[in-house]
Design a protein around this motif. Sequence first.
Motif, PDB file in Angstrom:
ATOM      1  N   PRO A  51       8.942  22.018  -8.142  1.00  0.00           N
ATOM      2  CA  PRO A  51      10.366  21.705  -8.323  1.00  0.00           C
ATOM      3  C   PRO A  51      10.991  21.031  -7.090  1.00  0.00           C
ATOM      4  CG  PRO A  51       9.888  23.879  -9.183  1.00  0.00           C
ATOM      5  CD  PRO A  51       8.666  23.432  -8.454  1.00  0.00           C
ATOM      6  N   TRP A  52      10.559  21.462  -5.874  1.00  0.00           N
ATOM      7  CA  TRP A  52      11.094  20.832  -4.666  1.00  0.00           C
ATOM      8  C   TRP A  52      10.555  19.408  -4.507  1.00  0.00           C
ATOM      9  CZ3 TRP A  52      14.726  19.924  -1.593  1.00  0.00           C
ATOM     10  CH2 TRP A  52      14.530  19.282  -0.370  1.00  0.00           C
ATOM     11  N   VAL A  53       9.285  19.204  -4.794  1.00  0.00           N
ATOM     12  CA  VAL A  53       8.705  17.853  -4.701  1.00  0.00           C
ATOM     13  C   VAL A  53       9.443  16.912  -5.645  1.00  0.00           C
ATOM     14  CG1 VAL A  53       6.633  16.464  -5.076  1.00  0.00           C
ATOM     15  CG2 VAL A  53       6.445  18.710  -3.976  1.00  0.00           C
ATOM     16  N   SER A  54       9.701  17.368  -6.861  1.00  0.00           N
ATOM     17  CA  SER A  54      10.439  16.541  -7.828  1.00  0.00           C
ATOM     18  C   SER A  54      11.850  16.251  -7.330  1.00  0.00           C
ATOM     19  CB  SER A  54      10.504  17.248  -9.186  1.00  0.00           C
ATOM     20  OG  SER A  54       9.218  17.434  -9.718  1.00  0.00           O
ATOM     21  N   ARG A  55      12.488  17.259  -6.781  1.00  0.00           N
ATOM     22  CA  ARG A  55      13.840  17.097  -6.248  1.00  0.00           C
ATOM     23  C   ARG A  55      13.850  16.090  -5.095  1.00  0.00           C
ATOM     24  NH1 ARG A  55      19.220  18.294  -7.532  1.00  0.00           N
ATOM     25  NH2 ARG A  55      20.377  18.970  -5.683  1.00  0.00           N
ATOM     26  N   TYR A  56      12.880  16.211  -4.194  1.00  0.00           N
ATOM     27  CA  TYR A  56      12.749  15.337  -3.025  1.00  0.00           C
ATOM     28  C   TYR A  56      12.612  13.881  -3.462  1.00  0.00           C
ATOM     29  CZ  TYR A  56      11.010  13.956   1.645  1.00  0.00           C
ATOM     30  OH  TYR A  56      10.832  13.372   2.874  1.00  0.00           O
ATOM     31  N   LEU A  57      11.763  13.661  -4.472  1.00  0.00           N
ATOM     32  CA  LEU A  57      11.543  12.299  -4.960  1.00  0.00           C
ATOM     33  C   LEU A  57      12.754  11.781  -5.726  1.00  0.00           C
ATOM     34  CD1 LEU A  57       7.856  12.675  -6.180  1.00  0.00           C
ATOM     35  CD2 LEU A  57       8.643  11.516  -4.098  1.00  0.00           C
ATOM     36  N   ARG A  96      15.877  12.513  -5.466  1.00  0.00           N
ATOM     37  CA  ARG A  96      17.031  12.240  -4.615  1.00  0.00           C
ATOM     38  C   ARG A  96      16.690  11.313  -3.448  1.00  0.00           C
ATOM     39  NH1 ARG A  96      21.599  16.613  -4.519  1.00  0.00           N
ATOM     40  NH2 ARG A  96      22.582  14.618  -4.078  1.00  0.00           N
ATOM     41  N   ASP A  97      15.450  10.824  -3.435  1.00  0.00           N
ATOM     42  CA  ASP A  97      15.001   9.875  -2.409  1.00  0.00           C
ATOM     43  C   ASP A  97      15.251  10.425  -1.009  1.00  0.00           C
ATOM     44  OD1 ASP A  97      13.776   7.534  -1.652  1.00  0.00           O
ATOM     45  OD2 ASP A  97      15.614   6.334  -1.687  1.00  0.00           O
ATOM     46  N   TYR A  98      14.879  11.698  -0.806  1.00  0.00           N
ATOM     47  CA  TYR A  98      15.136  12.351   0.465  1.00  0.00           C
ATOM     48  C   TYR A  98      14.316  11.774   1.617  1.00  0.00           C
ATOM     49  CZ  TYR A  98      18.213  16.119  -1.162  1.00  0.00           C
ATOM     50  OH  TYR A  98      19.276  16.860  -1.638  1.00  0.00           O
ATOM     51  N   ALA A  99      13.278  11.003   1.319  1.00  0.00           N
ATOM     52  CA  ALA A  99      12.501  10.373   2.393  1.00  0.00           C
ATOM     53  C   ALA A  99      13.376   9.468   3.251  1.00  0.00           C
ATOM     54  CB  ALA A  99      11.340   9.577   1.808  1.00  0.00           C
ATOM     55  N   GLU A 100      14.463   8.976   2.659  1.00  0.00           N
ATOM     56  CA  GLU A 100      15.358   8.081   3.398  1.00  0.00           C
ATOM     57  C   GLU A 100      16.162   8.821   4.466  1.00  0.00           C
ATOM     58  OE1 GLU A 100      15.622   4.717   3.144  1.00  0.00           O
ATOM     59  OE2 GLU A 100      13.842   4.918   1.867  1.00  0.00           O
ATOM     60  N   VAL A 101      16.357  10.134   4.301  1.00  0.00           N
ATOM     61  CA  VAL A 101      17.188  10.882   5.250  1.00  0.00           C
ATOM     62  C   VAL A 101      16.438  12.016   5.949  1.00  0.00           C
ATOM     63  CG1 VAL A 101      19.311  10.365   4.007  1.00  0.00           C
ATOM     64  CG2 VAL A 101      18.044  12.454   3.449  1.00  0.00           C
ATOM     65  N   ASP A 105       0.854  -1.183   0.000  1.00  0.00           N
ATOM     66  CA  ASP A 105       0.000   0.000   0.000  1.00  0.00           C
ATOM     67  C   ASP A 105       0.892   1.235   0.000  1.00  0.00           C
ATOM     68  OD1 ASP A 105      -2.109   1.705   0.245  1.00  0.00           O
ATOM     69  OD2 ASP A 105      -2.390   1.393   2.383  1.00  0.00           O
ATOM     70  N   ALA A 106       0.911   1.984  -1.088  1.00  0.00           N
ATOM     71  CA  ALA A 106       1.801   3.137  -1.209  1.00  0.00           C
ATOM     72  C   ALA A 106       1.346   4.270  -0.293  1.00  0.00           C
ATOM     73  CB  ALA A 106       1.808   3.616  -2.652  1.00  0.00           C
ATOM     74  N   PRO A 107       2.281   5.080   0.196  1.00  0.00           N
ATOM     75  CA  PRO A 107       1.895   6.217   1.040  1.00  0.00           C
ATOM     76  C   PRO A 107       1.081   7.232   0.246  1.00  0.00           C
ATOM     77  CG  PRO A 107       4.217   6.344   0.474  1.00  0.00           C
ATOM     78  CD  PRO A 107       3.739   5.005   0.011  1.00  0.00           C
ATOM     79  N   PHE A 108       0.205   7.928   0.946  1.00  0.00           N
ATOM     80  CA  PHE A 108      -0.642   8.963   0.364  1.00  0.00           C
ATOM     81  C   PHE A 108      -0.108  10.294   0.862  1.00  0.00           C
ATOM     82  CE2 PHE A 108      -4.186  11.884   0.840  1.00  0.00           C
ATOM     83  CZ  PHE A 108      -4.951  11.719  -0.300  1.00  0.00           C
ATOM     84  N   VAL A 109       0.384  11.133  -0.041  1.00  0.00           N
ATOM     85  CA  VAL A 109       0.991  12.406   0.349  1.00  0.00           C
ATOM     86  C   VAL A 109       0.374  13.541  -0.452  1.00  0.00           C
ATOM     87  CG1 VAL A 109       3.131  13.719   0.573  1.00  0.00           C
ATOM     88  CG2 VAL A 109       3.165  11.230   0.868  1.00  0.00           C
ATOM     89  N   ARG A 110       0.028  14.626   0.253  1.00  0.00           N
ATOM     90  CA  ARG A 110      -0.426  15.843  -0.391  1.00  0.00           C
ATOM     91  C   ARG A 110       0.352  17.007   0.228  1.00  0.00           C
ATOM     92  NH1 ARG A 110      -2.052  12.424  -3.098  1.00  0.00           N
ATOM     93  NH2 ARG A 110      -4.148  12.052  -3.933  1.00  0.00           N
ATOM     94  N   THR A 111       0.740  17.978  -0.584  1.00  0.00           N
ATOM     95  CA  THR A 111       1.564  19.064  -0.072  1.00  0.00           C
ATOM     96  C   THR A 111       1.363  20.339  -0.879  1.00  0.00           C
ATOM     97  OG1 THR A 111       3.840  19.694   0.499  1.00  0.00           O
ATOM     98  CG2 THR A 111       3.538  18.419  -1.525  1.00  0.00           C
ATOM     99  N   THR A 112       1.681  21.460  -0.242  1.00  0.00           N
ATOM    100  CA  THR A 112       1.671  22.740  -0.953  1.00  0.00           C
ATOM    101  C   THR A 112       3.089  23.165  -1.322  1.00  0.00           C
ATOM    102  OG1 THR A 112       1.833  24.113   1.044  1.00  0.00           O
ATOM    103  CG2 THR A 112      -0.387  23.447   0.341  1.00  0.00           C
ATOM    104  N   TYR A 113       4.090  22.303  -1.082  1.00  0.00           N
ATOM    105  CA  TYR A 113       5.450  22.622  -1.502  1.00  0.00           C
ATOM    106  C   TYR A 113       5.483  22.845  -3.012  1.00  0.00           C
ATOM    107  CZ  TYR A 113       7.610  21.269   2.966  1.00  0.00           C
ATOM    108  OH  TYR A 113       7.999  21.205   4.269  1.00  0.00           O
ATOM    109  N   PRO A 114       6.378  23.679  -3.520  1.00  0.00           N
ATOM    110  CA  PRO A 114       6.458  23.917  -4.967  1.00  0.00           C
ATOM    111  C   PRO A 114       6.866  22.645  -5.708  1.00  0.00           C
ATOM    112  CG  PRO A 114       8.307  24.952  -3.815  1.00  0.00           C
ATOM    113  CD  PRO A 114       7.350  24.504  -2.761  1.00  0.00           C
TER     114      PRO A 114
END
Length: 245
Positions: free
Chosen positions: A62-68, A70-75, A51-60
């Motif tokens: 470009p940052w959401v793309s960068r976060y994904l 670079r797999d920043y969820a790991e750190v 079951d994949a996580p459900f995420v909603r955000t108001t971040y811009p």
Amino acid sequence: MQKHESALFRITFAGIEAAPAVAAALEVFRANYGVDFVTYHLARTVIGAVDAPFVRTTYPDPWVSRYLMRDYAEVDPVLHEGLVRQLPFDWREVDVPEAAHEFYADAQAYGLGENGFSIPIVTKSRRALFSLNSRKPDAEWSTIVSERRSEWVELAFLIHEKAVVERYGEHDPIPVLGGREVECLHWSALGKDAKDIAAVLGLSDHTVRSYLKSARFKLGCATVSAATARAAQLRLINPYGNTHT
């Protein structure tokens, strides 16, 4: 609602209730309270990516793309802390490991603020995280948090209810266990039998067996050991921590 809620709280509560989706509800919250960014993260319920996580955000974007990318969820230390903590916390309370320094510098380069406040949402069947990010200076942010945190907690749970409906509709795969069922499964996962659990919880053996039986049926398991494994997999219990995940 709270007995002494502010006019801003009432307006925001109504706006979130009327919002057609979680993304719109976050924007209502962000605009009304004047925070820079708002994120809601419903944790994956089954370990192993069923079951994949459900995420909603108001971040811009470009940052959401960068976060994904670079797999920043790991750190991301806020995400990691938020999915194990029970109580709301200011981001300044979180220890930042060396591995996360680049992540923080990158976030600021993309326009994110240094301050934030997160509200873990823990129910009998789910865990989520509601986070606010701000570019306001420390002293001003501390004052805002002190004044608004109780309102934010209530609104976070309102958004959580909307998210569960949006994500699962009428087909929510997670059974709702009662508090005693969760406690009995927790102690069972730690190797306790019905007699031991009865002594720990101050219940009779018969009552404990009844709770374990009803939990088995809700989880669709033939044995108690299978039910405890299933409950841990669904994160309804944490066999390595306290009784409620």
